[in-house]
Design a protein around this motif. Structure first.
Motif, PDB file in Angstrom:
ATOM      1  N   ALA A 193      46.102  45.260  34.190  1.00  0.00           N
ATOM      2  CA  ALA A 193      47.426  44.687  34.178  1.00  0.00           C
ATOM      3  C   ALA A 193      48.598  45.668  35.102  1.00  0.00           C
ATOM      4  N   LYS A 194      49.511  44.958  35.466  1.00  0.00           N
ATOM      5  CA  LYS A 194      50.376  45.976  36.278  1.00  0.00           C
ATOM      6  C   LYS A 194      51.116  46.847  35.427  1.00  0.00           C
ATOM      7  N   SER A 195      51.565  46.571  34.041  1.00  0.00           N
ATOM      8  CA  SER A 195      52.159  47.269  33.357  1.00  0.00           C
ATOM      9  C   SER A 195      51.385  48.652  33.084  1.00  0.00           C
ATOM     10  N   THR A 196      50.001  48.294  32.897  1.00  0.00           N
ATOM     11  CA  THR A 196      49.117  49.530  32.577  1.00  0.00           C
ATOM     12  C   THR A 196      48.922  50.322  34.001  1.00  0.00           C
ATOM     13  N   LEU A 197      49.087  49.765  35.025  1.00  0.00           N
ATOM     14  CA  LEU A 197      49.130  50.829  36.321  1.00  0.00           C
ATOM     15  C   LEU A 197      50.552  51.437  36.160  1.00  0.00           C
ATOM     16  N   SER A 198      51.352  50.737  35.924  1.00  0.00           N
ATOM     17  CA  SER A 198      52.817  51.291  35.998  1.00  0.00           C
ATOM     18  C   SER A 198      52.919  52.545  35.267  1.00  0.00           C
ATOM     19  N   HIS A 199      52.336  52.657  33.975  1.00  0.00           N
ATOM     20  CA  HIS A 199      52.226  53.532  32.968  1.00  0.00           C
ATOM     21  C   HIS A 199      51.466  54.624  33.444  1.00  0.00           C
ATOM     22  N   LEU A 200      50.591  54.344  34.089  1.00  0.00           N
ATOM     23  CA  LEU A 200      49.451  55.476  34.731  1.00  0.00           C
ATOM     24  C   LEU A 200      50.302  56.115  35.752  1.00  0.00           C
ATOM     25  N   GLU A 201      50.894  55.523  36.701  1.00  0.00           N
ATOM     26  CA  GLU A 201      51.643  56.298  37.687  1.00  0.00           C
ATOM     27  C   GLU A 201      52.750  56.792  37.212  1.00  0.00           C
ATOM     28  N   SER A 202      53.461  56.689  35.928  1.00  0.00           N
ATOM     29  CA  SER A 202      54.346  57.389  35.351  1.00  0.00           C
ATOM     30  C   SER A 202      53.780  58.629  34.333  1.00  0.00           C
ATOM     31  N   GLY A 203      52.569  58.822  34.325  1.00  0.00           N
ATOM     32  CA  GLY A 203      52.091  59.687  33.557  1.00  0.00           C
ATOM     33  C   GLY A 203      52.115  59.361  32.087  1.00  0.00           C
ATOM     34  N   THR A 204      52.284  58.247  31.746  1.00  0.00           N
ATOM     35  CA  THR A 204      52.139  57.771  30.275  1.00  0.00           C
ATOM     36  C   THR A 204      51.264  57.039  29.670  1.00  0.00           C
ATOM     37  N   GLY A 205      50.426  56.575  30.468  1.00  0.00           N
ATOM     38  CA  GLY A 205      49.233  55.843  30.158  1.00  0.00           C
ATOM     39  C   GLY A 205      48.131  56.648  29.567  1.00  0.00           C
ATOM     40  N   ASN A 206      47.075  55.944  29.043  1.00  0.00           N
ATOM     41  CA  ASN A 206      45.950  56.804  28.774  1.00  0.00           C
ATOM     42  C   ASN A 206      44.538  55.934  29.129  1.00  0.00           C
ATOM     43  N   SER A 222      51.105  65.226  30.330  1.00  0.00           N
ATOM     44  CA  SER A 222      50.147  66.471  30.167  1.00  0.00           C
ATOM     45  C   SER A 222      49.167  66.721  31.602  1.00  0.00           C
ATOM     46  N   ALA A 223      48.645  67.720  31.797  1.00  0.00           N
ATOM     47  CA  ALA A 223      48.127  68.131  32.891  1.00  0.00           C
ATOM     48  C   ALA A 223      47.319  66.969  33.557  1.00  0.00           C
ATOM     49  N   PRO A 224      46.222  66.373  32.764  1.00  0.00           N
ATOM     50  CA  PRO A 224      45.328  65.410  33.292  1.00  0.00           C
ATOM     51  C   PRO A 224      46.115  64.128  33.603  1.00  0.00           C
ATOM     52  N   LEU A 225      47.240  63.773  32.731  1.00  0.00           N
ATOM     53  CA  LEU A 225      47.712  62.482  32.875  1.00  0.00           C
ATOM     54  C   LEU A 225      48.894  62.754  34.062  1.00  0.00           C
ATOM     55  N   ALA A 226      49.187  63.864  34.294  1.00  0.00           N
ATOM     56  CA  ALA A 226      50.292  64.200  35.319  1.00  0.00           C
ATOM     57  C   ALA A 226      49.323  63.990  36.859  1.00  0.00           C
ATOM     58  N   THR A 227      48.211  64.634  36.724  1.00  0.00           N
ATOM     59  CA  THR A 227      47.589  64.617  37.860  1.00  0.00           C
ATOM     60  C   THR A 227      46.830  63.158  38.288  1.00  0.00           C
ATOM     61  N   ILE A 228      46.389  62.420  37.261  1.00  0.00           N
ATOM     62  CA  ILE A 228      46.254  61.003  37.458  1.00  0.00           C
ATOM     63  C   ILE A 228      47.359  60.262  38.080  1.00  0.00           C
ATOM     64  N   ALA A 229      48.483  60.522  37.540  1.00  0.00           N
ATOM     65  CA  ALA A 229      49.416  59.710  37.929  1.00  0.00           C
ATOM     66  C   ALA A 229      49.993  60.173  39.469  1.00  0.00           C
ATOM     67  N   SER A 243      41.166  54.724  30.534  1.00  0.00           N
ATOM     68  CA  SER A 243      39.477  54.844  30.332  1.00  0.00           C
ATOM     69  C   SER A 243      38.763  55.280  31.529  1.00  0.00           C
ATOM     70  N   VAL A 244      37.471  55.407  31.440  1.00  0.00           N
ATOM     71  CA  VAL A 244      36.632  55.649  32.439  1.00  0.00           C
ATOM     72  C   VAL A 244      36.542  54.636  33.316  1.00  0.00           C
ATOM     73  N   GLU A 245      36.388  53.176  32.669  1.00  0.00           N
ATOM     74  CA  GLU A 245      36.301  51.740  33.313  1.00  0.00           C
ATOM     75  C   GLU A 245      37.512  51.749  34.096  1.00  0.00           C
ATOM     76  N   THR A 246      38.725  51.977  33.671  1.00  0.00           N
ATOM     77  CA  THR A 246      40.234  51.544  34.207  1.00  0.00           C
ATOM     78  C   THR A 246      40.097  52.397  35.645  1.00  0.00           C
ATOM     79  N   LEU A 247      39.806  53.745  35.284  1.00  0.00           N
ATOM     80  CA  LEU A 247      39.700  54.829  36.639  1.00  0.00           C
ATOM     81  C   LEU A 247      38.796  54.357  37.563  1.00  0.00           C
ATOM     82  N   SER A 286      34.843  56.824  27.478  1.00  0.00           N
ATOM     83  CA  SER A 286      34.777  55.253  27.726  1.00  0.00           C
ATOM     84  C   SER A 286      35.162  54.318  26.821  1.00  0.00           C
ATOM     85  N   GLU A 287      35.547  53.199  27.117  1.00  0.00           N
ATOM     86  CA  GLU A 287      35.790  52.065  26.157  1.00  0.00           C
ATOM     87  C   GLU A 287      34.516  51.542  25.628  1.00  0.00           C
ATOM     88  N   GLN A 288      33.558  51.463  26.330  1.00  0.00           N
ATOM     89  CA  GLN A 288      32.270  50.845  26.036  1.00  0.00           C
ATOM     90  C   GLN A 288      31.259  51.548  24.992  1.00  0.00           C
TER      91      GLN A 288
END
Length: 186
Positions: free
Chosen positions: A37-50, A6-13, A52-56, A91-93
């Motif tokens: 986690a490296k797997s979290t970052l990998s998912h984000l760069e591929s546009g499949t992660g979700n 989706s657009a926001p995830l593609a932009t972040i990736a 949080s504010v804290e992670t970004l 946020s996660e918090q």
């Protein structure tokens, strides 16, 4: 073939890949620096992660870029964001949602957000890039905001500014609290 993000995830990736390559570090190194986690970052760069504010925020600090550079699409056209629209990051918090309205250009390093909060858990933020400053104007509700050691209570129309490079907090004191947040990054 996986579906297009989706657009926001593609932009972040796209932004994460661009900024990581600009700094010249691997996925592993960025994950280590950001404490994700490296797997979290990998998912984000591929546009499949979700994310949080804290992670970004952690990734932005590790890359030395403002949060806005990771979530706002590059565009030179006139841009309108209608109420309730735009890239919303939760946020996660706490019951805290930030919508980036405008990221500063490379020479400005200023981001503008609309933040929405509900009473309950407190949004605790780590310090951002050195010498960053936050400016907050409350539009509705009541907000406790500022450095962990000295937060202030704000009513609609009240303004506060504080160092963004120190741990700080956002806490809604009334339902339906929202504010405009301007972040400056030197």
């Amino acid at each position: 073939m996986p579906p297009e993000p989706s657009a926001p995830l593609a932009t972040i990736a796209t932004a994460l890949r661009r900024e990581r390559e600009r700094v010249g570090i691997s996925l592993t190194e960025l994950a280590r620096r950001a404490g994700v986690a490296k797997s979290t970052l990998s998912h984000l760069e591929s546009g499949t992660g979700n994310p949080s504010v804290e992670t970004l925020w952690a990734l932005g600090v590790a890359l030395g870029v403002p949060f806005g550079r990771l979530v706002e699409p590059a565009d030179d056209a006139i841009r309108v964001i209608r109420a309730g629209e735009g890239p919303r990051i939760r946020s996660e918090q706490a019951d805290f949602t930030g919508t980036l309205l405008s990221a500063g250009a490379a020479h400005l390093r200023r981001d503008v957000y609309l933040i929405e909060l509900e009473p309950g858990a407190v949004r605790e933020a780590d310090g951002h890039t050195p010498r960053s400053v936050e400016h907050v104007v409350v539009a509705a509700g009541r907000l406790r905001v500022g450095p962990e050691a000295n937060p202030v209570d704000l009513d609609p129309g009240d303004y506060a500014t504080f160092p963004g490079d120190l741990p700080h907090r956002y806490e809604a004191l009334l339902p339906g609290t929202f504010a405009v947040l301007v972040m400056e990054h030197p």
